[in-house]
Design a protein around this motif. Structure first.
Motif, PDB file in Angstrom:
ATOM      1  N   LYS A 436      -4.627  -3.012  -5.149  1.00 38.07           N
ATOM      2  CA  LYS A 436      -4.353  -1.585  -5.409  1.00 38.07           C
ATOM      3  C   LYS A 436      -3.733  -0.913  -4.181  1.00 38.07           C
ATOM      4  CE  LYS A 436      -7.686  -0.685  -9.082  1.00 38.07           C
ATOM      5  NZ  LYS A 436      -8.847   0.126  -9.506  1.00 38.07           N
ATOM      6  N   SER A 437      -4.231  -1.325  -3.014  1.00 36.35           N
ATOM      7  CA  SER A 437      -3.704  -0.721  -1.784  1.00 36.35           C
ATOM      8  C   SER A 437      -2.240  -1.113  -1.588  1.00 36.35           C
ATOM      9  CB  SER A 437      -4.546  -1.192  -0.600  1.00 36.35           C
ATOM     10  OG  SER A 437      -4.035  -0.689   0.602  1.00 36.35           O
ATOM     11  N   GLN A 439      -0.183  -2.002  -3.937  1.00 35.31           N
ATOM     12  CA  GLN A 439       0.598  -1.340  -4.982  1.00 35.31           C
ATOM     13  C   GLN A 439       0.912   0.099  -4.585  1.00 35.31           C
ATOM     14  OE1 GLN A 439      -1.408  -0.746  -8.665  1.00 35.31           O
ATOM     15  NE2 GLN A 439       0.479  -0.832  -9.880  1.00 35.31           N
ATOM     16  N   SER A 440      -0.112   0.750  -4.023  1.00 36.22           N
ATOM     17  CA  SER A 440       0.071   2.143  -3.610  1.00 36.22           C
ATOM     18  C   SER A 440       1.116   2.236  -2.500  1.00 36.22           C
ATOM     19  CB  SER A 440      -1.268   2.707  -3.150  1.00 36.22           C
ATOM     20  OG  SER A 440      -1.127   4.022  -2.683  1.00 36.22           O
TER      21      SER A 440
END
Length: 449
Positions: A436-437, A439-440
């Motif tokens: 997620k990190s 992707q962000s």
């Protein structure tokens, strides 16, 4: 300390619930082991309980043949128990003796005037010294004398005088007392007396009113001077029917208690698909062949005939011990159906009165091979060390231990499995968090381009 858990922060999953559910499924094996252990423990407990009942029954059977049960006894009676009582203390010659009591034994008695002393003082009673405090009253002196175990007298205040009574009766018993403030009232002195009596006209004396030398084997208690003869009669030696009856009652009770326990184990049914330890314990010995064999053996011994005796006294039924309990032409009580015994004491008393020797032989008294010896022998294979019951109980105990060890190993595996699951889910959360990190960061970079 339990590790800190951030359940599902990255994945959104309730990992704690998932792990708990997975461990509950894998833990079903332990529940099954616990139920099997409860059943095995119930088998071991059941066999031990049966052994305890059989051991008590065996002890009751031994008592049927013991010398103590078959020791002869005599009746000893007095024609006037207000004057003389009698009891047997050894073998006495059967028949009666004529007794007369001319005088009862008595302890000596002395009476003294007592004057309190200003200072401390002492009284000498025989060879014993009794200390008195300054100003001691007569009541103080009485208390001090009675508190002395060696004084050999009882002290009492009678009308302001000190009265000393000896603790020993007989003409040889004496009382001496001296001390400051003590003056004897000689007119009230009473000497000790021996008992005087005659036995069949022959005079005798004794220092006590309890006499064991007048009639061999009999203890006489002289209570009063007689105006005429009192007859003391010793009966002929005979078996102690009360003791025999009590031993047979004890045997019947022990037998019935054993039957209740064994039948209860054999008929208690198992609970199908038991889910609790209490249910798993039920029916542990249901229909057990070895236990059924023990019960059949017991019942067979009760009805067995002891050879060598007259036909009228060659089985327990001849003594009034039966399982039959008909209440109608074809109706029997629950106890009779269960094979429990009952004792007809009236029939037993009649059989003992008619032929006590035959009853003794039947039960095995006097060292003959009778019912008791055969019954004990029949129980021995089951109750002895290494016998049927010990073997079955040991096998059940070994299974309990094996299952306990299996549960311990399973606990270790489950703990390892739970630890692995937590690590796997933790790694999953870490990987998702990183993803997620990344992707962000990627989206942020694309937005700036």
């Amino acid at each position: 300390m339990s590790p800190i858990s951030f359940s599902g922060m990255a994945s959104g999953l309730d990992t704690e619930s998932i792990i708990s559910s997975m461990m509950a499924v894998e833990g079903n094996g332990k529940v099954r082991l616990q139920l099997r252990q409860a059943a095995a423990q119930a088998r071991q407990d059941g066999w031990n309980e049966v052994k305890g009942k059989l051991s008590a029954l065996q002890t009751a059977a031994v008592a049927l043949r013991s010398a103590a049960t078959w020791g002869e006894t005599q009746t000893v009676e007095s024609s006037d128990t207000t004057k003389i009582t009698a009891r047997q203390i050894a073998g006495a010659a059967p028949g009666g003796v004529r007794l007369e009591v001319g005088q009862l034994a008595r302890a000596p008695q002395r009476t003294y005037a007592f004057t309190p002393q200003a200072g401390t003082s002492q009284l000498t009673i025989g060879s014993t010294t009794v200390d008195l405090t300054a100003g001691a009253t007569l009541d103080d002196a009485v208390a001090a004398i009675n508190a002395s175990a060696d004084a050999g007298v009882y002290a009492v205040n009678v009308g302001g005088q000190l009265v000393l009574s000896g603790k020993t009766t007989g003409a040889a018993a004496t009382i001496t007392a001296s001390g400051a403030g003590l003056v004897e009232d000689t007119g009230k002195a009473k000497a000790g007396l021996d008992a005087q009596f005659t036995v069949d006209g022959v005079p005798g004396t004794a220092s006590s009113n309890v006499v064991t030398t007048a009639v061999p084997g009999v203890e006489l208690t002289l209570k009063a001077v007689t105006a005429g003869e009192v007859t003391v009669t010793a009966g002929a030696p005979a078996p102690n029917t009360a003791a025999i009856t009590e031993k047979l009652k004890a045997f019947v009770d022990a037998y019935n208690a054993t039957v209740d326990t064994v039948r209860g184990k054999l008929t208690e049914k198992r609970v199908p698909d038991a889910s609790t330890s209490a249910d798993a314990r039920k029916g542990a010995l249901f229909g057990d062949p070895a236990l059924q064999g023990i019960l059949s053996n017991l019942r067979g011994q009760i009805g067995a005939v002891v050879s060598g005796n007259p036909e009228a006294t060659d089985a327990l039924a001849d003594l009034g011990i039966t399982t039959g309990d008909a209440t109608g032409s074809a109706t029997f009580s629950a106890d009779a159906v269960a094979g429990k015994l009952k004792l007809d004491t009236t029939k037993l008393a009649a059989t003992l009165a008619a032929d006590p020797t035959a009853v003794r032989r039947l039960l095995g008294g006097g060292g003959v091979d009778g019912f008791a010896q055969r019954f004990e022998g029949a129980l021995t294979p089951a109750t002895q060390v290494g016998g049927t019951i010990e073997g079955a109980a040991t096998a059940a105990g070994s299974e309990v231990t094996r299952l306990k060890d299996a549960m311990s190993r399973l606990d270790s595996r489950l703990a390892s499995r739970e630890e692995l699951l937590r690590k796997q889910f933790a790694a999953l959360e870490t990987a998702l968090s990183r993803s997620k990190s990344q992707q962000s960061n990627l989206l942020g970079a694309l937005g700036q381009a």
